[in-house]
Design a protein around this motif. Structure first.
Motif, short mmCIF file in Angstrom:
data_model
loop_
_atom_site.label_atom_id
_atom_site.label_comp_id
_atom_site.label_asym_id
_atom_site.label_seq_id
_atom_site.Cartn_x
_atom_site.Cartn_y
_atom_site.Cartn_z
N SER A 81 0.80 -1.10 -0.20
CA SER A 81 0.10 -0.05 0.00
C SER A 81 0.97 1.24 0.13
N GLY A 82 0.31 2.47 -0.36
CA GLY A 82 1.11 3.68 -0.17
C GLY A 82 2.05 3.83 1.15
N GLY A 83 1.10 3.60 2.37
CA GLY A 83 1.51 3.67 3.66
C GLY A 83 2.79 2.93 3.81
N GLU A 84 2.83 1.72 3.19
CA GLU A 84 3.84 0.61 3.66
C GLU A 84 4.91 1.01 2.76
N GLN A 85 4.45 1.43 1.41
CA GLN A 85 5.90 2.03 0.68
C GLN A 85 6.59 3.13 1.38
N GLN A 86 5.71 4.08 1.87
CA GLN A 86 6.51 5.22 2.71
C GLN A 86 7.51 4.58 3.85
N MET A 87 6.74 3.46 4.47
CA MET A 87 7.58 3.16 5.51
C MET A 87 8.93 2.31 4.83
N LEU A 88 8.51 1.52 3.94
CA LEU A 88 9.86 0.96 3.25
C LEU A 88 10.95 2.16 2.84
N THR A 89 10.46 3.24 2.42
CA THR A 89 11.55 4.08 1.92
C THR A 89 12.33 4.68 3.21
N ILE A 90 11.65 4.89 4.20
CA ILE A 90 12.08 5.70 5.26
C ILE A 90 13.13 4.41 5.97
N GLY A 113 -1.13 11.69 0.61
CA GLY A 113 -1.90 10.72 0.17
C GLY A 113 -2.13 9.65 1.02
N LEU A 114 -1.87 9.64 2.34
CA LEU A 114 -2.11 8.44 3.10
C LEU A 114 -3.35 8.68 3.89
N ALA A 115 -3.84 7.48 4.38
CA ALA A 115 -5.17 7.64 5.16
C ALA A 115 -4.80 8.25 6.51
N PRO A 116 -5.59 8.74 7.40
CA PRO A 116 -5.36 9.45 8.63
C PRO A 116 -4.76 8.31 9.57
N LEU A 117 -5.02 7.14 9.78
CA LEU A 117 -4.45 6.29 10.43
C LEU A 117 -2.77 5.79 10.08
N ARG A 172 -1.06 7.97 8.52
CA ARG A 172 -0.42 9.38 8.75
C ARG A 172 0.08 9.41 10.24
N ARG A 173 -0.90 9.04 11.31
CA ARG A 173 -0.57 9.03 12.31
C ARG A 173 0.74 8.15 12.84
N GLU A 174 0.61 7.04 12.11
CA GLU A 174 1.57 6.17 12.35
C GLU A 174 3.01 6.57 11.96
N ILE A 175 3.08 7.15 10.66
CA ILE A 175 4.16 7.62 9.93
C ILE A 175 4.89 9.03 10.96
N TRP A 176 4.04 9.61 11.44
CA TRP A 176 4.21 10.83 12.41
C TRP A 176 5.05 10.13 13.56
N GLY A 177 4.33 9.12 14.17
CA GLY A 177 5.31 8.53 15.33
C GLY A 177 6.46 8.08 15.14
N ILE A 178 6.61 7.37 13.93
CA ILE A 178 7.75 6.98 13.51
C ILE A 178 8.87 8.02 13.25
N ILE A 179 8.37 8.97 12.82
CA ILE A 179 9.16 10.18 12.55
C ILE A 179 9.68 10.68 13.80
N ALA A 180 8.88 10.89 14.72
CA ALA A 180 9.20 11.42 16.12
C ALA A 180 10.25 10.31 16.86
N ARG A 181 10.08 9.06 16.67
CA ARG A 181 11.21 8.17 17.46
C ARG A 181 12.45 8.34 16.57
N ILE A 182 12.35 8.54 15.26
CA ILE A 182 13.66 8.82 14.57
C ILE A 182 14.36 10.13 15.19
N LYS A 183 13.81 11.11 15.24
CA LYS A 183 14.09 12.46 15.95
C LYS A 183 14.89 12.23 17.52
N ALA A 184 13.93 11.21 18.07
CA ALA A 184 14.48 11.09 19.38
C ALA A 184 15.87 10.22 19.45
N ALA A 185 15.82 9.47 18.60
CA ALA A 185 17.16 8.59 18.32
C ALA A 185 18.32 9.62 18.12
N GLY A 186 18.21 10.74 17.61
CA GLY A 186 19.37 11.83 17.19
C GLY A 186 19.32 12.05 15.81
#
Length: 238
Positions: free
Chosen positions: A140-149, A168-172, A174-188
């Motif tokens: 899916s589009g969201g899974e492709q974005q996860m794979l790219t990140i 272009g991602l569904a709301p759920l 999008r929230r998952e991707i934002w949570g992942i980006i926050a964890r990446i930032k927290a990792a430095g």
């Protein structure tokens, strides 16, 4: 957080053929810092990221990584300097499996770091673990974005450039991707993030930059951005 810039883009003038797209754009990112790059469609956000990455080199201006001038370097050398790029079109290999897409990118960082490794990114992206044998075009589009990140993280970057992080991602999702980006930032890992979700960007970003017609028209902290609805209306259309 160190005050020595990880990335400095200074006075970038970038063209597509005769079209003058960036008119003196400057941007600075400190180690571990998240910078939001905002603006309406067609204002130069993607071109800024491509100029930094060496995919569309600026005709004037400089790009420095940890003080080293990388202007004019090919994209693979910029990547080796510790910069990862997640393009708007995601750029996965559709005829490779998820496992193959990940393993082909995995390598130590510029200083030999292996903080991000195959098993580690699968812990961060459990959905990808379930899809390891699927081909890229079956996601899916969201899974492709996860794979790219995930693939970008496996290069162990100091800075990740995210173009249209949740477009272009569904709301759920999008929230998952934002949570992942926050964890990446927290990792430095530092980040420059392009997206249209003003609230999500402002909550995550340490600094915000707004482009209009290839020029920086405003920059500042999230508190100031969120407190100025006229600024949103004038430059962001929200």
């Amino acid at each position: 957080m160190s005050t020595m810039p990880l990335l400095e883009a200074e006075g970038l003038h970038t063209y597509y053929g005769p079209s003058h797209i960036l008119h003196g754009v400057s941007l600075r990112v400190l180690p571990g810092q998240a910078v939001a790059l905002m603006g309406r469609n067609g204002m130069g956000k993607t071109t800024t990221l491509r100029s930094i990455m060496g995919l569309t080199p600026p005709r004037r201006g400089r790009v420095r990584v940890r003080g080293t001038d990388v202007t004019g370097w090919p994209a693979h050398r910029v990547a080796r300097a510790g910069i990862a790029y997640v393009p708007e079109d995601r750029g996965i290999f559709p005829n490779l499996s998820v496992r193959e897409n990940l393993l082909m990118a995995a390598r130590p960082g510029r200083d030999g770091r292996t903080d991000w490794h195959y098993e580690g990114v699968l812990e961060l992206f459990p959905r990808l673990r379930e899809r390891l044998s699927n081909m890229g075009h079956q996601l899916s589009g969201g899974e492709q974005q996860m794979l790219t990140i995930a693939r970008a993280l496996l290069t162990n970057p100091d800075l990740i450039l995210l173009d249209e992080a949740t477009e272009g991602l569904a709301p759920l999702m999008r929230r998952e991707i934002w949570g992942i980006i926050a964890r990446i930032k927290a990792a430095g890992v530092a980040a420059v993030i392009v997206d249209k979700d003003l609230k999500a960007l402002a909550e995550l970003a340490d600094w915000n930059v707004i482009l209009e017609k290839g020029r920086v028209v405003w920059e500042g902290r999230s508190e100031a951005l969120l407190a100025d609805p006229e600024l949103h209306r004038r430059h962001l259309g929200v």
